[in-house]
Design a protein around this motif. Sequence first.
Motif, PDB file in Angstrom:
ATOM      1  N   ILE A 105     -10.499   2.595  -7.036  1.00 35.34           N
ATOM      2  CA  ILE A 105     -11.502   3.129  -6.109  1.00 35.34           C
ATOM      3  C   ILE A 105     -12.676   2.160  -5.944  1.00 35.34           C
ATOM      4  CG2 ILE A 105     -10.905   5.556  -6.450  1.00 35.34           C
ATOM      5  CD1 ILE A 105     -13.410   5.688  -8.327  1.00 35.34           C
ATOM      6  N   ARG A 106     -12.445   0.900  -6.258  1.00 32.77           N
ATOM      7  CA  ARG A 106     -13.495  -0.099  -6.059  1.00 32.77           C
ATOM      8  C   ARG A 106     -13.138  -1.004  -4.885  1.00 32.77           C
ATOM      9  NH1 ARG A 106     -16.075  -2.292 -11.537  1.00 32.77           N
ATOM     10  NH2 ARG A 106     -16.610  -0.301 -12.444  1.00 32.77           N
ATOM     11  N   PRO A 107     -13.901  -0.927  -3.805  1.00 27.68           N
ATOM     12  CA  PRO A 107     -13.630  -1.841  -2.679  1.00 27.68           C
ATOM     13  C   PRO A 107     -13.865  -3.291  -3.082  1.00 27.68           C
ATOM     14  CG  PRO A 107     -15.088  -0.042  -2.029  1.00 27.68           C
ATOM     15  CD  PRO A 107     -14.980   0.010  -3.519  1.00 27.68           C
ATOM     16  N   ILE A 108     -13.235  -4.165  -2.347  1.00 26.86           N
ATOM     17  CA  ILE A 108     -13.342  -5.606  -2.575  1.00 26.86           C
ATOM     18  C   ILE A 108     -13.784  -6.258  -1.269  1.00 26.86           C
ATOM     19  CG2 ILE A 108     -12.017  -7.704  -3.074  1.00 26.86           C
ATOM     20  CD1 ILE A 108     -10.146  -5.929  -4.765  1.00 26.86           C
ATOM     21  N   TYR A 109     -14.753  -7.177  -1.382  1.00 27.43           N
ATOM     22  CA  TYR A 109     -15.121  -7.937  -0.182  1.00 27.43           C
ATOM     23  C   TYR A 109     -15.308  -9.401  -0.553  1.00 27.43           C
ATOM     24  CZ  TYR A 109     -19.997  -7.404  -1.826  1.00 27.43           C
ATOM     25  OH  TYR A 109     -21.150  -7.419  -2.564  1.00 27.43           O
ATOM     26  N   HIS A 110     -15.561 -10.214   0.464  1.00 27.24           N
ATOM     27  CA  HIS A 110     -15.693 -11.654   0.236  1.00 27.24           C
ATOM     28  C   HIS A 110     -17.108 -12.130   0.556  1.00 27.24           C
ATOM     29  CE1 HIS A 110     -11.188 -13.033   0.415  1.00 27.24           C
ATOM     30  NE2 HIS A 110     -11.487 -12.389  -0.688  1.00 27.24           N
ATOM     31  N   LEU A 111     -17.590 -13.028  -0.288  1.00 29.63           N
ATOM     32  CA  LEU A 111     -18.840 -13.736  -0.019  1.00 29.63           C
ATOM     33  C   LEU A 111     -18.485 -15.198   0.233  1.00 29.63           C
ATOM     34  CD1 LEU A 111     -21.294 -12.446  -2.786  1.00 29.63           C
ATOM     35  CD2 LEU A 111     -21.378 -11.953  -0.325  1.00 29.63           C
ATOM     36  N   HIS A 112     -18.870 -15.693   1.390  1.00 33.62           N
ATOM     37  CA  HIS A 112     -18.596 -17.093   1.737  1.00 33.62           C
ATOM     38  C   HIS A 112     -19.926 -17.849   1.685  1.00 33.62           C
ATOM     39  CE1 HIS A 112     -14.745 -15.574   3.120  1.00 33.62           C
ATOM     40  NE2 HIS A 112     -15.338 -14.804   4.003  1.00 33.62           N
ATOM     41  N   PRO A 146      -6.804  13.163   4.981  1.00 31.63           N
ATOM     42  CA  PRO A 146      -7.098  13.659   3.624  1.00 31.63           C
ATOM     43  C   PRO A 146      -8.037  12.727   2.848  1.00 31.63           C
ATOM     44  CG  PRO A 146      -4.753  13.831   4.104  1.00 31.63           C
ATOM     45  CD  PRO A 146      -5.363  13.086   5.252  1.00 31.63           C
ATOM     46  N   ASP A 147      -7.998  11.441   3.151  1.00 33.57           N
ATOM     47  CA  ASP A 147      -8.846  10.491   2.414  1.00 33.57           C
ATOM     48  C   ASP A 147     -10.090  10.089   3.220  1.00 33.57           C
ATOM     49  OD1 ASP A 147      -7.570   9.046   4.379  1.00 33.57           O
ATOM     50  OD2 ASP A 147      -7.286   7.255   3.131  1.00 33.57           O
ATOM     51  N   ALA A 148     -10.455  10.883   4.220  1.00 35.79           N
ATOM     52  CA  ALA A 148     -11.577  10.505   5.096  1.00 35.79           C
ATOM     53  C   ALA A 148     -12.865  10.280   4.297  1.00 35.79           C
ATOM     54  CB  ALA A 148     -11.788  11.584   6.153  1.00 35.79           C
ATOM     55  N   ASP A 149     -13.152  11.185   3.354  1.00 38.04           N
ATOM     56  CA  ASP A 149     -14.385  11.042   2.570  1.00 38.04           C
ATOM     57  C   ASP A 149     -14.356   9.774   1.721  1.00 38.04           C
ATOM     58  OD1 ASP A 149     -15.312  13.348   3.630  1.00 38.04           O
ATOM     59  OD2 ASP A 149     -14.879  14.596   1.873  1.00 38.04           O
ATOM     60  N   ARG A 150     -13.174   9.459   1.194  1.00 36.55           N
ATOM     61  CA  ARG A 150     -13.043   8.252   0.369  1.00 36.55           C
ATOM     62  C   ARG A 150     -13.334   6.991   1.202  1.00 36.55           C
ATOM     63  NH1 ARG A 150     -13.897   7.379  -4.467  1.00 36.55           N
ATOM     64  NH2 ARG A 150     -14.870   5.489  -3.749  1.00 36.55           N
ATOM     65  N   ARG A 151     -12.819   6.961   2.428  1.00 35.87           N
ATOM     66  CA  ARG A 151     -13.059   5.787   3.285  1.00 35.87           C
ATOM     67  C   ARG A 151     -14.549   5.627   3.592  1.00 35.87           C
ATOM     68  NH1 ARG A 151      -8.068   5.784   7.720  1.00 35.87           N
ATOM     69  NH2 ARG A 151      -6.517   6.734   6.344  1.00 35.87           N
ATOM     70  N   ILE A 152     -15.205   6.755   3.844  1.00 41.42           N
ATOM     71  CA  ILE A 152     -16.648   6.705   4.122  1.00 41.42           C
ATOM     72  C   ILE A 152     -17.396   6.209   2.884  1.00 41.42           C
ATOM     73  CG2 ILE A 152     -18.663   8.180   4.543  1.00 41.42           C
ATOM     74  CD1 ILE A 152     -16.766   9.855   6.401  1.00 41.42           C
ATOM     75  N   GLY A 206      -8.901 -10.552   8.604  1.00 36.79           N
ATOM     76  CA  GLY A 206      -8.657  -9.295   7.894  1.00 36.79           C
ATOM     77  C   GLY A 206      -7.241  -8.824   8.200  1.00 36.79           C
ATOM     78  N   HIS A 207      -7.100  -7.532   8.474  1.00 34.31           N
ATOM     79  CA  HIS A 207      -5.895  -6.911   9.009  1.00 34.31           C
ATOM     80  C   HIS A 207      -4.768  -6.689   8.010  1.00 34.31           C
ATOM     81  CE1 HIS A 207      -2.911  -5.610  11.889  1.00 34.31           C
ATOM     82  NE2 HIS A 207      -2.118  -6.623  11.592  1.00 34.31           N
ATOM     83  N   VAL A 208      -4.551  -7.600   7.087  1.00 33.81           N
ATOM     84  CA  VAL A 208      -3.363  -7.537   6.241  1.00 33.81           C
ATOM     85  C   VAL A 208      -3.557  -6.593   5.046  1.00 33.81           C
ATOM     86  CG1 VAL A 208      -1.663  -8.945   5.009  1.00 33.81           C
ATOM     87  CG2 VAL A 208      -2.848  -9.901   6.965  1.00 33.81           C
ATOM     88  N   HIS A 209      -4.817  -6.261   4.758  1.00 31.63           N
ATOM     89  CA  HIS A 209      -5.155  -5.322   3.681  1.00 31.63           C
ATOM     90  C   HIS A 209      -4.892  -5.881   2.285  1.00 31.63           C
ATOM     91  CE1 HIS A 209      -5.253  -1.467   6.361  1.00 31.63           C
ATOM     92  NE2 HIS A 209      -5.726  -2.524   6.977  1.00 31.63           N
ATOM     93  N   ARG A 210      -4.654  -7.154   2.186  1.00 32.60           N
ATOM     94  CA  ARG A 210      -4.533  -7.798   0.872  1.00 32.60           C
ATOM     95  C   ARG A 210      -5.076  -9.222   1.016  1.00 32.60           C
ATOM     96  NH1 ARG A 210       0.932  -7.521  -1.249  1.00 32.60           N
ATOM     97  NH2 ARG A 210       1.800  -6.283   0.407  1.00 32.60           N
ATOM     98  N   CYS A 256      -8.656  -5.000   2.442  1.00 35.08           N
ATOM     99  CA  CYS A 256      -9.402  -3.991   3.200  1.00 35.08           C
ATOM    100  C   CYS A 256     -10.420  -3.300   2.303  1.00 35.08           C
ATOM    101  CB  CYS A 256      -8.462  -2.978   3.834  1.00 35.08           C
ATOM    102  SG  CYS A 256      -7.425  -2.091   2.685  1.00 35.08           S
ATOM    103  N   ILE A 257     -11.494  -2.850   2.932  1.00 33.45           N
ATOM    104  CA  ILE A 257     -12.515  -2.090   2.200  1.00 33.45           C
ATOM    105  C   ILE A 257     -11.991  -0.699   1.832  1.00 33.45           C
ATOM    106  CG2 ILE A 257     -14.781  -0.982   2.464  1.00 33.45           C
ATOM    107  CD1 ILE A 257     -14.941  -4.021   1.970  1.00 33.45           C
ATOM    108  N   ALA A 258     -11.193  -0.096   2.708  1.00 39.07           N
ATOM    109  CA  ALA A 258     -10.655   1.244   2.442  1.00 39.07           C
ATOM    110  C   ALA A 258      -9.660   1.163   1.285  1.00 39.07           C
ATOM    111  CB  ALA A 258      -9.975   1.791   3.695  1.00 39.07           C
ATOM    112  N   THR A 259     -10.065   1.679   0.129  1.00 36.31           N
ATOM    113  CA  THR A 259      -9.239   1.491  -1.074  1.00 36.31           C
ATOM    114  C   THR A 259      -7.906   2.231  -0.986  1.00 36.31           C
ATOM    115  OG1 THR A 259     -10.481   3.279  -2.121  1.00 36.31           O
ATOM    116  CG2 THR A 259     -11.148   1.033  -2.647  1.00 36.31           C
ATOM    117  N   THR A 260      -7.859   3.325  -0.240  1.00 37.67           N
ATOM    118  CA  THR A 260      -6.605   4.087  -0.131  1.00 37.67           C
ATOM    119  C   THR A 260      -5.574   3.357   0.726  1.00 37.67           C
ATOM    120  OG1 THR A 260      -7.661   5.295   1.675  1.00 37.67           O
ATOM    121  CG2 THR A 260      -7.605   6.376  -0.485  1.00 37.67           C
TER     122      THR A 260
END
Length: 257
Positions: A228-235, A16-22, A192-196, A212-216
């Motif tokens: 609905i805002r993904p989070i990522y890391h800059l090193h 159901p959230d496929a479009d959101r993940r994309i 990654g993996h832990v989603h937090r 995780c990038i997938a907000t759902t």
Amino acid sequence: MIIAQISDTHIALDTPDADRRIQDFAQTIADINALQPHPDVIIHTGDIVHNGRQDEYAQAVSIMAKARAPVYVMVGNKDDRANLREAFSPCGYLGANSGFIDYAIDDYPVRLIVLDTLNPGSNKGDFCRERINRFIDLIDAGSSKPIAVFTHHPPFEVSVGPDPFHFETPDIMSELRRALQHSDRVVAIFSGHVHRAASGHVERIPATVMPCIATTLRKGDYPVGMKIRPIYHLHRFDPAWGFVTETRIVGTRPSAA
Ligand SMILES: [Fe+2]
């Protein structure tokens, strides 16, 4: 040197959230593209897709093709080695089909080593004797550069969440931790993996987990406006100071660096 780390996009085509993940994935790549200065490299720390399917990888490849910086990928527990290799082998960095998907990137001031902790059919990680030996060889083959290591499953106890350990047994994680200490040149571990988000260490080596990038699928509590805002890391790496990690929220004004 700036590394953009992304993780756990879990691309699926029939949920159901496929479009959101994309959308989450595409918006993250667009956000990285807009950064000034541009990151030198993007590393995806696994669970690129949710079911390891070829059609899911095709979708992921088309999103990553829009990235301005070179993108490197690795396997998570939801990935399929053969299908991932087939999808990304045209990029040229995966090397010969040796089974495991582990490799080093030598194009930057920091040597980047990507590990394979996949145990097919299990959500937990594995790191067998063969992979330990391959990792040690990757470390020893390098020059005097510092090394950053990327693993899907974090090699430290993440004490938030239902299960703090993400390897099949404590011994397997201990073996990986021992291998990570093989050289003083290993200066950072990114997972990654832990989603937090979480941070820990392997003895003297700092280790972080990005959300995780997938907000759902993201774990933890976030304000409504951030859902609905993904989070990522800059090193960012500085030879004198080592790595400093910035958490980026997609859709906010890119910060000057
Ligand atoms: Fe995972």
